[in-house]
Motif scaffolding. Structure first.
Motif, PDB file in Angstrom:
ATOM      1  N   ARG A 331       0.812  -1.217   0.000  1.00  0.00           N
ATOM      2  CA  ARG A 331       0.000   0.000   0.000  1.00  0.00           C
ATOM      3  C   ARG A 331       0.854   1.280   0.000  1.00  0.00           C
ATOM      4  O   ARG A 331       0.693   2.113  -0.892  1.00  0.00           O
ATOM      5  N   PRO A 332       1.785   1.458   0.975  1.00  0.00           N
ATOM      6  CA  PRO A 332       2.573   2.706   0.940  1.00  0.00           C
ATOM      7  C   PRO A 332       3.368   2.876  -0.346  1.00  0.00           C
ATOM      8  O   PRO A 332       3.575   4.008  -0.797  1.00  0.00           O
ATOM      9  N   LEU A 333       3.814   1.776  -0.951  1.00  0.00           N
ATOM     10  CA  LEU A 333       4.595   1.904  -2.184  1.00  0.00           C
ATOM     11  C   LEU A 333       3.707   1.940  -3.430  1.00  0.00           C
ATOM     12  O   LEU A 333       4.197   2.159  -4.541  1.00  0.00           O
ATOM     13  N   GLY A 334       2.413   1.700  -3.252  1.00  0.00           N
ATOM     14  CA  GLY A 334       1.531   1.714  -4.417  1.00  0.00           C
ATOM     15  C   GLY A 334       1.825   0.592  -5.394  1.00  0.00           C
ATOM     16  O   GLY A 334       1.849   0.805  -6.607  1.00  0.00           O
ATOM     17  N   LEU A 335       2.042  -0.599  -4.844  1.00  0.00           N
ATOM     18  CA  LEU A 335       2.300  -1.767  -5.702  1.00  0.00           C
ATOM     19  C   LEU A 335       1.120  -2.725  -5.601  1.00  0.00           C
ATOM     20  O   LEU A 335       0.453  -2.778  -4.563  1.00  0.00           O
ATOM     21  N   PRO A 336       0.836  -3.496  -6.662  1.00  0.00           N
ATOM     22  CA  PRO A 336      -0.249  -4.470  -6.565  1.00  0.00           C
ATOM     23  C   PRO A 336       0.015  -5.454  -5.419  1.00  0.00           C
ATOM     24  O   PRO A 336       1.126  -5.966  -5.279  1.00  0.00           O
ATOM     25  N   LEU A 337      -1.008  -5.706  -4.610  1.00  0.00           N
ATOM     26  CA  LEU A 337      -0.860  -6.518  -3.404  1.00  0.00           C
ATOM     27  C   LEU A 337      -0.268  -7.889  -3.709  1.00  0.00           C
ATOM     28  O   LEU A 337       0.696  -8.343  -3.076  1.00  0.00           O
ATOM     29  N   GLU A 338      -0.856  -8.540  -4.696  1.00  0.00           N
ATOM     30  CA  GLU A 338      -0.483  -9.915  -5.033  1.00  0.00           C
ATOM     31  C   GLU A 338       0.967  -9.983  -5.497  1.00  0.00           C
ATOM     32  O   GLU A 338       1.725 -10.860  -5.095  1.00  0.00           O
ATOM     33  N   LEU A 339       1.344  -9.027  -6.338  1.00  0.00           N
ATOM     34  CA  LEU A 339       2.707  -9.013  -6.862  1.00  0.00           C
ATOM     35  C   LEU A 339       3.706  -8.730  -5.748  1.00  0.00           C
ATOM     36  O   LEU A 339       4.757  -9.379  -5.650  1.00  0.00           O
ATOM     37  N   ALA A 340       3.373  -7.776  -4.877  1.00  0.00           N
ATOM     38  CA  ALA A 340       4.281  -7.442  -3.780  1.00  0.00           C
ATOM     39  C   ALA A 340       4.445  -8.627  -2.841  1.00  0.00           C
ATOM     40  O   ALA A 340       5.562  -8.934  -2.392  1.00  0.00           O
ATOM     41  N   ALA A 341       3.340  -9.323  -2.556  1.00  0.00           N
ATOM     42  CA  ALA A 341       3.435 -10.498  -1.695  1.00  0.00           C
ATOM     43  C   ALA A 341       4.276 -11.581  -2.355  1.00  0.00           C
ATOM     44  O   ALA A 341       5.133 -12.207  -1.718  1.00  0.00           O
ATOM     45  N   GLY A 342       4.062 -11.785  -3.654  1.00  0.00           N
ATOM     46  CA  GLY A 342       4.809 -12.827  -4.371  1.00  0.00           C
ATOM     47  C   GLY A 342       6.291 -12.517  -4.455  1.00  0.00           C
ATOM     48  O   GLY A 342       7.142 -13.402  -4.273  1.00  0.00           O
ATOM     49  N   VAL A 343       6.601 -11.275  -4.718  1.00  0.00           N
ATOM     50  CA  VAL A 343       8.015 -10.884  -4.808  1.00  0.00           C
ATOM     51  C   VAL A 343       8.685 -11.014  -3.437  1.00  0.00           C
ATOM     52  O   VAL A 343       9.794 -11.546  -3.310  1.00  0.00           O
ATOM     53  N   GLY A 344       7.977 -10.548  -2.391  1.00  0.00           N
ATOM     54  CA  GLY A 344       8.543 -10.647  -1.043  1.00  0.00           C
ATOM     55  C   GLY A 344       8.776 -12.091  -0.645  1.00  0.00           C
ATOM     56  O   GLY A 344       9.813 -12.437  -0.065  1.00  0.00           O
ATOM     57  N   LEU A 345       7.808 -12.938  -0.971  1.00  0.00           N
ATOM     58  CA  LEU A 345       7.904 -14.363  -0.664  1.00  0.00           C
ATOM     59  C   LEU A 345       9.225 -14.945  -1.151  1.00  0.00           C
ATOM     60  O   LEU A 345       9.968 -15.575  -0.398  1.00  0.00           O
ATOM     61  N   ALA A 346       9.545 -14.712  -2.420  1.00  0.00           N
ATOM     62  CA  ALA A 346      10.732 -15.354  -2.990  1.00  0.00           C
ATOM     63  C   ALA A 346      12.020 -14.625  -2.617  1.00  0.00           C
ATOM     64  O   ALA A 346      13.066 -15.248  -2.421  1.00  0.00           O
ATOM     65  N   ALA A 347      11.946 -13.297  -2.513  1.00  0.00           N
ATOM     66  CA  ALA A 347      13.177 -12.525  -2.388  1.00  0.00           C
ATOM     67  C   ALA A 347      13.838 -12.689  -1.030  1.00  0.00           C
ATOM     68  O   ALA A 347      15.067 -12.684  -0.931  1.00  0.00           O
ATOM     69  N   LEU A 348      13.052 -12.857   0.031  1.00  0.00           N
ATOM     70  CA  LEU A 348      13.650 -12.892   1.364  1.00  0.00           C
ATOM     71  C   LEU A 348      14.548 -14.116   1.522  1.00  0.00           C
ATOM     72  O   LEU A 348      15.698 -14.003   1.973  1.00  0.00           O
ATOM     73  N   PHE A 349      14.054 -15.284   1.159  1.00  0.00           N
ATOM     74  CA  PHE A 349      14.922 -16.457   1.263  1.00  0.00           C
ATOM     75  C   PHE A 349      16.068 -16.361   0.266  1.00  0.00           C
ATOM     76  O   PHE A 349      17.194 -16.756   0.573  1.00  0.00           O
ATOM     77  N   GLY A 350      15.812 -15.835  -0.932  1.00  0.00           N
ATOM     78  CA  GLY A 350      16.881 -15.673  -1.925  1.00  0.00           C
ATOM     79  C   GLY A 350      18.029 -14.837  -1.391  1.00  0.00           C
ATOM     80  O   GLY A 350      19.206 -15.151  -1.622  1.00  0.00           O
ATOM     81  N   ALA A 351      17.691 -13.779  -0.639  1.00  0.00           N
ATOM     82  CA  ALA A 351      18.731 -12.926  -0.063  1.00  0.00           C
ATOM     83  C   ALA A 351      19.395 -13.608   1.129  1.00  0.00           C
ATOM     84  O   ALA A 351      20.618 -13.565   1.284  1.00  0.00           O
ATOM     85  N   ALA A 352      18.587 -14.260   1.967  1.00  0.00           N
ATOM     86  CA  ALA A 352      19.139 -14.863   3.181  1.00  0.00           C
ATOM     87  C   ALA A 352      20.040 -16.051   2.859  1.00  0.00           C
ATOM     88  O   ALA A 352      20.993 -16.336   3.581  1.00  0.00           O
ATOM     89  N   ALA A 353      19.743 -16.754   1.759  1.00  0.00           N
ATOM     90  CA  ALA A 353      20.516 -17.940   1.399  1.00  0.00           C
ATOM     91  C   ALA A 353      21.519 -17.651   0.285  1.00  0.00           C
ATOM     92  O   ALA A 353      22.209 -18.565  -0.169  1.00  0.00           O
ATOM     93  N   ASN A 354      21.614 -16.412  -0.157  1.00  0.00           N
ATOM     94  CA  ASN A 354      22.509 -16.053  -1.265  1.00  0.00           C
ATOM     95  C   ASN A 354      22.241 -16.873  -2.521  1.00  0.00           C
ATOM     96  O   ASN A 354      23.168 -17.326  -3.206  1.00  0.00           O
ATOM     97  N   THR A 355      20.968 -17.072  -2.819  1.00  0.00           N
ATOM     98  CA  THR A 355      20.587 -17.833  -4.010  1.00  0.00           C
ATOM     99  C   THR A 355      19.564 -17.028  -4.823  1.00  0.00           C
ATOM    100  O   THR A 355      18.411 -17.456  -4.973  1.00  0.00           O
TER     101      THR A 355
END
Lengths: 402, 402
Positions: A331-355
């Protein structure tokens, strides 16, 4: 290399990769079946959660007695890929499975990829040992085991393949084990599905045109993901180290972890944060009223679970944290909810695991092509900003990130 | 690395990568605009094709006089990434552009990625030179130039990013230039689109469940793709070498190439095989009556064009060859026509250029997530079976493929 040699190499990898995929697929199917049963039991009989400290005590005693050789978990697997050395203990597969299922039965907040990777790699190493293959081939079969385990447990064979190559080093992807990893992941996934396992279905996200404005939003999003990844990575390492000093007995430590989780569970007054947390992911994709503290609470439950030695992986809880974070930022960034949730889902583990590549591909496999290029922007930004840390300290730093 | 340093690294790459992306995007837009005009002119005035030998003579004379320093093309770019050395000549961009547009105006069968990569890399090197950056940063900007050129000319920024990292070595992907490559590709693509360029739209392919039977079919498919890739790679190298010996004058060689193409054009009695061949791709996706010799004829036209020194890249003609091959194999293998064409399209160039990941991602960007995992199976199989050869001899062999 002659055509004959290349054809033989392909044939060899088809046979060995399929063998590894087969055992990984069966192991994942058993694991997922038991996990689902455990989750069902716990949600029906919530009183089980009160026994989490006792479960921790018993698991800790078991691991203290028989688990010394496998406590390294995924780090032991990564070290073995790099250094060779002793065969991965055969007990790794059953003990990781049992520990994770019991952790979930009593409500611990943990994931599945650690278990799947350890099962896959130790089973692959058993195959390598049985067939007396060369050290090089063994290393490649271990990568295939990681790929087969990861690919089959999540139903995402391409992400599994790349994860098997990407997880061992930071900043470099070697293609040496590409063919066996791909074969093992595809066969593993097929076997798991054939045994009647259904994976979570996520909604396909709609594409969003990329503009400088949207790119800027994703940069902010990526910085937030990086911050949460750093909190998680440092939090787990810190908690583990401090707890090991404060409570040297593994059994007592795990019991204490269980007790803290029970207290936290009663304090927040909901069972949403126990176990994998799949229903929270579903909500994060569609519900703009998801409480803003969701991501922080799931992070806390998972930190306490893994930091005190309870068993399981990181992927699914970090999926919950990332999706909830995306929900919060949409909401604060004005991004589609579904897309933001999907991107967040994958990106956090990708960053934490360096993959970053594996998790971007996983997002494509789970959420469709619409998630590109957004997920790669966020994952790469977060990957860069987290620095050389990660959930697997055994990863070799092939290249500095900057 | 401190947070401050990491943030500064991100900031630096955002600025430098955007700069490279901007120049790449503008160059690609000019290139694509001129290419479309040239193609339109030729299809309206087919008499132009008779002048292809004359165009070859003039281009050859121009290149003989001023082109000695840039004849290496993509190989020169790859060598410079690895070895540093002299600045890529500024004339590379305008000469590659002019040569490719004229080749297409008169009906040569060539592609676009060579031109885009050479424009992108030489412009990036100009930026590096102007800003007097360190040799390491220069190398990373060159990768960004490749990524920006490739990503913007095809409208596929993620494939461009990975191509920029993947093309310089066989069997290894270094993440060193990941951030600048991603920034340059995204910005480049955005700039090209903002300048009014529309890219070819491909149909989204429907997903197909993977079974052992389907996997077996894709293996056969992959072997066929590998065979065609080997014919193309060896054919171009062989033709170039033989022609250079037989006709030492570049101008005469290119004129002869033009003459042979005119003869072949009249012999086959259709203009379908001239230029990029985009209409053939469209047909390959939907038309089960596409003549079986289509792939072989397009291969022959392209071999003659590139083997005699006429100018352009390989991607789009190999897209045509691969899609037509997929169309041909779909029926005997019992595969969906659209999926087989789509997989063939991406896999052939992926195998010929030793860039399996980039082309699999390109398939996802062009055809949707349904093309996974099929495209990766075929591309990896063909990549393995082609051995250490490829269209860019300058690629360093980081790992043997088996």
């Amino acid at each position: 290399m002659s055509l004959d040699k290349r054809a033989r190499a392909l044939g060899q990898w088809l046979v060995l990769g399929s063998l590894v995929g087969l055992v990984c697929g069966v192991a994942s199917a058993i694991f997922l079946f038991l996990l689902e049963e455990a989750t069902r039991w716990r949600t029906r009989h919530e009183v089980l959660v009160y026994f989490l400290p006792l479960a921790g005590l018993v698991l800790g005693a078991l691991y203290g007695r028989w688990g010394a050789s496998i406590r390294g978990g995924n780090n032991l697997v990564i070290d073995t890929v790099h250094e060779g050395g002793e065969r991965l203990p055969a007990r790794m597969a059953p003990m990781a499975l049992l520990g994770t299922v019991l952790t979930h039965l009593f409500g611990g907040s943990a994931g599945r990829e650690g278990t799947a990777v350890q099962m896959g790699a130790s089973l692959a190493d058993a195959v390598a040992h049985r067939l007396q293959v060369s050290p090089t081939t063994r290393r490649e079969l271990l990568a295939a085991g990681i790929a087969g385990g990861f690919g089959s447990v999540f139903g995402t064979p391409i992400a599994g393949t790349v994860f098997g190559l990407e997880v061992v080093s930071v900043g470099r992807l070697n293609y040496e084990a590409l063919v066996p990893a791909l074969v093992a992941a595809l066969v593993g996934d097929f076997v798991t599905r054939s045994l009647g396992i259904h994976h979570t279905a996520y909604p396909a996200v709609s594409p969003l045109a990329l503009s400088p404005g949207v790119m800027g939003k994703w940069l902010v999003f990526g910085a937030a993901v990086a911050a949460v990844a750093v909190v998680f990575v440092e939090g787990v390492h810190f908690l583990k180290k401090r707890m090991e000093k404060a409570v040297p007995s593994l059994a007592l430590r795990m019991a204490l972890g269980g007790a803290l989780l029970v207290v936290l569970w009663k304090a927040v007054g909901t069972s949403d944060y126990l176990g994998l947390g799949l229903p929270l992911i579903e909500r994060a994709f569609v519900d703009p009223t998801l409480p803003p503290e969701t991501f922080a609470l799931k992070l806390l439950f998972t930190l306490l679970t893994l930091g005190t030695g309870l068993l399981g992986g990181e992927v699914t809880p970090l999926f919950v944290v990332g999706a909830a974070l995306g929900n919060l930022l949409a909401r604060p960034l004005g991004l589609p909810l579904e897309l933001a949730a999907g991107v967040g889902l994958a990106a956090l583990f990708g960053a934490a695991a360096n993959t970053p590549l594996a998790l971007s591909l996983m997002a494509v496999e789970l959420l469709g092509a619409g998630v590109l290029p957004h997920v790669l922007i966020v994952t790469v930004t977060a990957y860069l900003l987290t620095g050389q840390r990660g959930i697997y300290p055994a990863q070799r730093i092939a290249r500095l990130k900057h």
